[in-house]
Structure formats: structure tokens, C-alpha cells
Design a protein around this motif. Structure first.
Motif, PDB file in Angstrom:
ATOM      1  N   LYS A 141       0.831  -1.202   0.000  1.00  0.00           N
ATOM      2  CA  LYS A 141       0.000   0.000   0.000  1.00  0.00           C
ATOM      3  C   LYS A 141       0.874   1.263   0.000  1.00  0.00           C
ATOM      4  O   LYS A 141       0.614   2.227  -0.736  1.00  0.00           O
ATOM      5  N   THR A 142       1.926   1.226   0.798  1.00  0.00           N
ATOM      6  CA  THR A 142       2.827   2.378   0.868  1.00  0.00           C
ATOM      7  C   THR A 142       3.577   2.565  -0.449  1.00  0.00           C
ATOM      8  O   THR A 142       3.729   3.702  -0.925  1.00  0.00           O
ATOM      9  N   GLN A 143       4.033   1.486  -1.044  1.00  0.00           N
ATOM     10  CA  GLN A 143       4.724   1.597  -2.334  1.00  0.00           C
ATOM     11  C   GLN A 143       3.798   2.201  -3.390  1.00  0.00           C
ATOM     12  O   GLN A 143       4.217   3.038  -4.192  1.00  0.00           O
ATOM     13  N   HIS A 144       2.550   1.795  -3.363  1.00  0.00           N
ATOM     14  CA  HIS A 144       1.569   2.351  -4.298  1.00  0.00           C
ATOM     15  C   HIS A 144       1.437   3.864  -4.074  1.00  0.00           C
ATOM     16  O   HIS A 144       1.429   4.639  -5.043  1.00  0.00           O
ATOM     17  N   ALA A 145       1.320   4.261  -2.821  1.00  0.00           N
ATOM     18  CA  ALA A 145       1.197   5.694  -2.512  1.00  0.00           C
ATOM     19  C   ALA A 145       2.447   6.465  -2.949  1.00  0.00           C
ATOM     20  O   ALA A 145       2.346   7.575  -3.490  1.00  0.00           O
ATOM     21  N   GLU A 166       4.899  15.430  -0.027  1.00  0.00           N
ATOM     22  CA  GLU A 166       3.936  14.321   0.056  1.00  0.00           C
ATOM     23  C   GLU A 166       4.681  13.006   0.306  1.00  0.00           C
ATOM     24  O   GLU A 166       4.231  12.166   1.091  1.00  0.00           O
ATOM     25  N   LEU A 167       5.821  12.840  -0.338  1.00  0.00           N
ATOM     26  CA  LEU A 167       6.645  11.641  -0.129  1.00  0.00           C
ATOM     27  C   LEU A 167       7.073  11.535   1.332  1.00  0.00           C
ATOM     28  O   LEU A 167       6.976  10.464   1.942  1.00  0.00           O
ATOM     29  N   MET A 168       7.527  12.635   1.893  1.00  0.00           N
ATOM     30  CA  MET A 168       7.948  12.620   3.301  1.00  0.00           C
ATOM     31  C   MET A 168       6.774  12.274   4.220  1.00  0.00           C
ATOM     32  O   MET A 168       6.937  11.532   5.186  1.00  0.00           O
ATOM     33  N   GLN A 169       5.596  12.788   3.926  1.00  0.00           N
ATOM     34  CA  GLN A 169       4.422  12.493   4.738  1.00  0.00           C
ATOM     35  C   GLN A 169       4.070  11.006   4.649  1.00  0.00           C
ATOM     36  O   GLN A 169       3.762  10.373   5.659  1.00  0.00           O
TER      37      GLN A 169
END
Length: 117
Positions: free
Chosen positions: A64-68, A77-80
């Protein structure tokens, strides 16, 4: 004044002490040891299932995180996404560790109780 020499003390290995206690229990009542072993093995199976389920859930979180990450649009946004991922992972690992410790304590208590039946 002469120095007093004492013989070095050896400490018994806790594993050896546990094995000796188990041997005494088995000699006194072979059925009690069998009941305890069965409760222990069943409990360890439960811990294995719990750990496998947790690993599967964590892998799903990773995907899920890789997708985001693949769909984020800027560094902020990447840092968040990374911050939320790390916090969620930490919370889940702490909770799972506590759960496994609790399960281990319950398994031990049940095994001891079954050995006394």
C-alpha cells in the motif's frame, strides 16, 4: 595476613535446571509431562499462526505504501507518506510484540495447569 582462597563457584545452567525439573516431573507422572508438552506445542502453533498473520498484514502495508509513493506528486507528500508508514509500522510492531508476549505467558500458564491435572 594470609589471603583466604575460596574455590570458584559454578552456577547451574538454567536450561539444565529446567531439564532436570522436567525429568523429575516425567518420572513422577509421565502423563503430566505429556499434557504439558501438548499444551506447549499447541500454543506454539498459535504463536506461529499469529506471527504469519502479522507478517502478511505488514506486507500488505508495504505494498500500500509503495503504491502511494509511486503516485505522490512532490517531495513533501513523499515525506508524509514515509512518516506515516514508519509511525504505523512502529505502532504495529510494538502492539504485536506485546501480544506475542501475552500469548507466551498464557501458553506457559496453560501448560503448567495441564501438567497438574
Amino acid at each position: 595476613m594470609a589471603e583466604k582462597k575460596t574455590a570458584p563457584q559454578t552456577l547451574e545452567d538454567p536450561g539444565d535446571a529446567a531439564l532436570k525439573a522436567m525429568a523429575r516431573m516425567q518420572a513422577a507422572d509421565p502423563g503430566s509431562a505429556a499434557r504439558m508438552y501438548m499444551a506447549w506445542f499447541e500454543g506454539m502453533g498459535e504463536i506461529g499462526r499469529e506471527a504469519a498473520q502479522f507478517a502478511a498484514e505488514r506486507i500488505a502495508e508495504d505494498v500500500k505504501t509503495q503504491h502511494a509513493i509511486l503516485h505522490c506528486r512532490n517531495p513533501a507528500e513523499l515525506m508524509q507518506i514515509q512518516r506515516e508508514f514508519l509511525q504505523r509500522a512502529l505502532d504495529q510492531y510494538v502492539a504485536e510484540g506485546g501480544k506475542l508476549v501475552q500469548m507466551g505467558n498464557e501458553i506457559l500458564e496453560e501448560a503448567v495447569a495441564k501438567s497438574r491435572q
